[in-house]
Enzyme design. Structure first.
Site, short mmCIF file in Angstrom:
data_model
loop_
_atom_site.label_atom_id
_atom_site.label_comp_id
_atom_site.label_asym_id
_atom_site.label_seq_id
_atom_site.Cartn_x
_atom_site.Cartn_y
_atom_site.Cartn_z
N CYS A 126 -116.42 -31.34 108.15
CA CYS A 126 -116.82 -30.04 107.59
C CYS A 126 -118.26 -30.11 107.12
O CYS A 126 -119.05 -29.17 107.32
CB CYS A 126 -115.94 -29.67 106.39
SG CYS A 126 -114.16 -29.79 106.67
N CYS A 139 -121.50 -29.30 109.28
CA CYS A 139 -121.98 -27.92 109.42
C CYS A 139 -122.25 -27.24 108.09
O CYS A 139 -123.14 -26.41 107.97
CB CYS A 139 -120.97 -27.08 110.19
SG CYS A 139 -120.78 -27.57 111.91
N HIS A 140 -121.45 -27.57 107.07
CA HIS A 140 -121.50 -26.80 105.81
C HIS A 140 -122.09 -27.56 104.63
O HIS A 140 -122.08 -27.03 103.50
CB HIS A 140 -120.09 -26.32 105.44
CG HIS A 140 -119.46 -25.43 106.47
ND1 HIS A 140 -119.91 -24.17 106.75
CD2 HIS A 140 -118.39 -25.63 107.30
CE1 HIS A 140 -119.15 -23.61 107.70
NE2 HIS A 140 -118.21 -24.48 108.05
N CYS A 178 -90.93 -6.25 96.69
CA CYS A 178 -91.89 -6.89 95.79
C CYS A 178 -92.12 -5.97 94.58
O CYS A 178 -92.18 -6.41 93.44
CB CYS A 178 -93.23 -7.12 96.49
SG CYS A 178 -93.12 -7.81 98.15
N CYS A 207 -89.86 -15.76 97.37
CA CYS A 207 -89.44 -14.50 96.74
C CYS A 207 -88.54 -13.71 97.70
O CYS A 207 -87.55 -13.12 97.27
CB CYS A 207 -90.66 -13.68 96.32
SG CYS A 207 -91.42 -14.24 94.77
N CYS A 227 -89.73 -5.91 91.47
CA CYS A 227 -89.93 -6.95 90.45
C CYS A 227 -91.33 -6.91 89.84
O CYS A 227 -91.48 -6.96 88.63
CB CYS A 227 -89.64 -8.33 91.04
SG CYS A 227 -87.87 -8.60 91.32
N HIS A 228 -92.36 -6.87 90.71
CA HIS A 228 -93.73 -7.10 90.21
C HIS A 228 -94.50 -5.84 89.83
O HIS A 228 -95.57 -5.93 89.25
CB HIS A 228 -94.51 -7.91 91.23
CG HIS A 228 -93.96 -9.29 91.41
ND1 HIS A 228 -93.96 -10.22 90.40
CD2 HIS A 228 -93.36 -9.90 92.47
CE1 HIS A 228 -93.40 -11.35 90.83
NE2 HIS A 228 -93.02 -11.18 92.09
N CYS A 282 -112.20 -23.62 112.54
CA CYS A 282 -113.28 -24.62 112.53
C CYS A 282 -112.79 -25.95 113.07
O CYS A 282 -113.49 -26.61 113.86
CB CYS A 282 -113.84 -24.82 111.12
SG CYS A 282 -114.90 -23.47 110.56
#
Lengths: 284, 157
Positions: free
Chosen positions: A99, A102-103, A200, A245, A203-204, A137
């Protein structure tokens, strides 16, 4: 032992009323120096469904769990960040690159990246999660094998990249070419899956702040992902959490990395636009 | 007499506990969601009903409801109303309807339907996350529903 955090707490107690010290009114400052926005004005696209404010899951955890995230020396998630720093510098694959080739230094090159993912990739013509970009990548720049979605190596790498954006506001784009994916995720969020017929939102959205048996329901935000969970003592990706969940509604789940979970991730991330990137956060 | 024998034979094939059990698909709800007829034909056992309401592996009603009569059970939820006094507020038929399929009483309720086997989105095989095909086994059998109803009927203020 935890001298820095104790100092930070002491300063905090002195300046703010003790009632605001813990729980849903607590303030989060990492290492005594990076302020984290855990309550933010709700994004306009929510049309008030969460009220005026969005809240990080950190606010809903116990004082002890909250404290574990306040200092990197106490946060077990940071061990995985260190491991990812080693793989950042490791050459792998047919192109003889790491990595870093390049970075360079992630502290420079990866600043702000986490905050805008998932996002539209013009060349690929798809919405990409950070994990998908990392694997792109590996395959196309390094000539290395892709990592398995939501498993150790890639989740640790996501944590390393996320750390460079800690304290920056989540800011994922939901319009333009990403919009149809976002709509798909939104529809999933309100679908009542499984034999328990729970979405979802049940509950949330409708019940955050309430107890469901021993669990204190949060808004199910993902600004803290990857998350170190005390329950399984490792870093967890958001797709694994979605899977858990949905499984708990007695439904057939989707798989981590599936197009459905990519869409759901974009939608859930957008519900947290304005909260700080917190990863790796600590939860139970 | 003939009918009785036929039902008995059928139910022994299906392995049902009682000869007179009403199958989930045959439950008759009135316009307000109440169910007049016993699902099992055998009177409910309130003590067993209390155990089902509190048990994580059975009804797990306390995940969402507080029940003062079961104060020794820790971690009672706050999603639905406390069930204290439910036996004053609702008739037995109404309670049977709420537990069998709460959505017939409370439109769009978050409360699961405990005596329903079809009509789900991505139904799973219990908590495995794997697909299951309908009809699913109901979350509780007929006698469990009757036991829970008998317990709820004892909850008076």
């Amino acid at each position: 032992m935890n001298f820095k955090a104790t100092l930070a707490c002491a300063a905090f107690v002195a300046s703010v009323a003790p009632a605001a010290f813990a729980g849903e009114d607590a303030e989060l400052v990492l290492n005594g120096e990076i302020p984290i926005v855990t309550t933010a004005p709700a994004p306009a696209h929510l049309d008030g469904v969460l009220g005026d404010e969005i809240k990080s899951g950190w606010l809903f955890r116990s004082d002890e769990t909250q404290a574990t995230q306040m200092d990197d020396f106490d946060n077990p998630g940071m061990i995985f960040v260190d491991q990812a720093q080693a793989s950042w510098d490791t050459v792998e694959g047919s192109e003889g690159k790491s990595c870093a080739s390049c970075h360079n230094d992630p502290a420079e090159s990866m600043k702000g990246v986490r905050a805008t993912y998932p996002k539209w990739n013009e060349e690929a013509g798809e919405v990409r999660t950070l994990a998908m970009q990392i694997n792109d990548c590996r395959e196309n720049q390094m000539g290395a094998e892709p990592w398995k979605y939501d498993k150790g190596d890639i989740v640790s790498m996501e944590a390393l990249i996320s750390v460079q954006s800690r304290g920056m506001p989540v800011n994922v784009a939901i319009d333009g070419p990403a919009q149809s994916t976002w709509e798909q995720g939104k529809e999933m969020y309100y679908t009542r899956y499984g034999q328990f017929e729970l979405s979802c939102a049940n509950c949330h959205e409708d019940n955050f702040g309430n107890m469901i048996r021993a669990d204190h329901l949060s808004q199910g935000q993902i600004n803290g992902f990857p998350v170190y969970r005390l329950k399984n003592t490792k870093l967890n990706g958001s797709h694994s959490r979605f899977k858990g969940c949905i499984r708990d509604t007695r439904a057939e789940t989707f798989n981590p990395g599936s197009p459905e979970f990519v869409a759901l991730e974009l939608y859930v991330a957008s519900r947290g636009n304005g909260l700080s990137v917190e990863a790796p956060s600590v939860r139970n | 007499m003939m009918k009785w024998i036929a039902i008995a034979a059928l139910s022994s094939v299906a392995g049902m506990a009682s000869a007179e059990a009403v199958a989930p698909a045959d439950v008759q709800f009135d316009d307000y969601g109440a169910v007049e007829v016993s699902l099992s034909g055998t009177p409910g056992d309130a003590a067993n009903g209390a155990a089902i309401v509190g048990d994580k592996k059975q009804g797990n009603c306390v995940a969402c409801h507080q029940v003062g009569a079961l104060a020794d059970i820790p971690f009672q939820g706050e999603i639905g109303p406390a069930l204290n006094g439910a036996g004053d507020r609702w008739t037995e038929a109404e309670l049977r309807g709420i537990v069998s399929n709460s959505k017939k009483t409370f439109e769009g309720s978050m409360m699961p339907s405990y005596y329903k086997t079809t009509g789900y989105i991505r139904p799973g095989d219990a908590f495995t996350g794997k697909a299951a095909s309908e009809p699913l086994p109901p979350l509780m059998d007929a006698q469990m529903i009757e036991d829970v109803v008998a317990f709820l009927a004892t909850l008076k203020e």
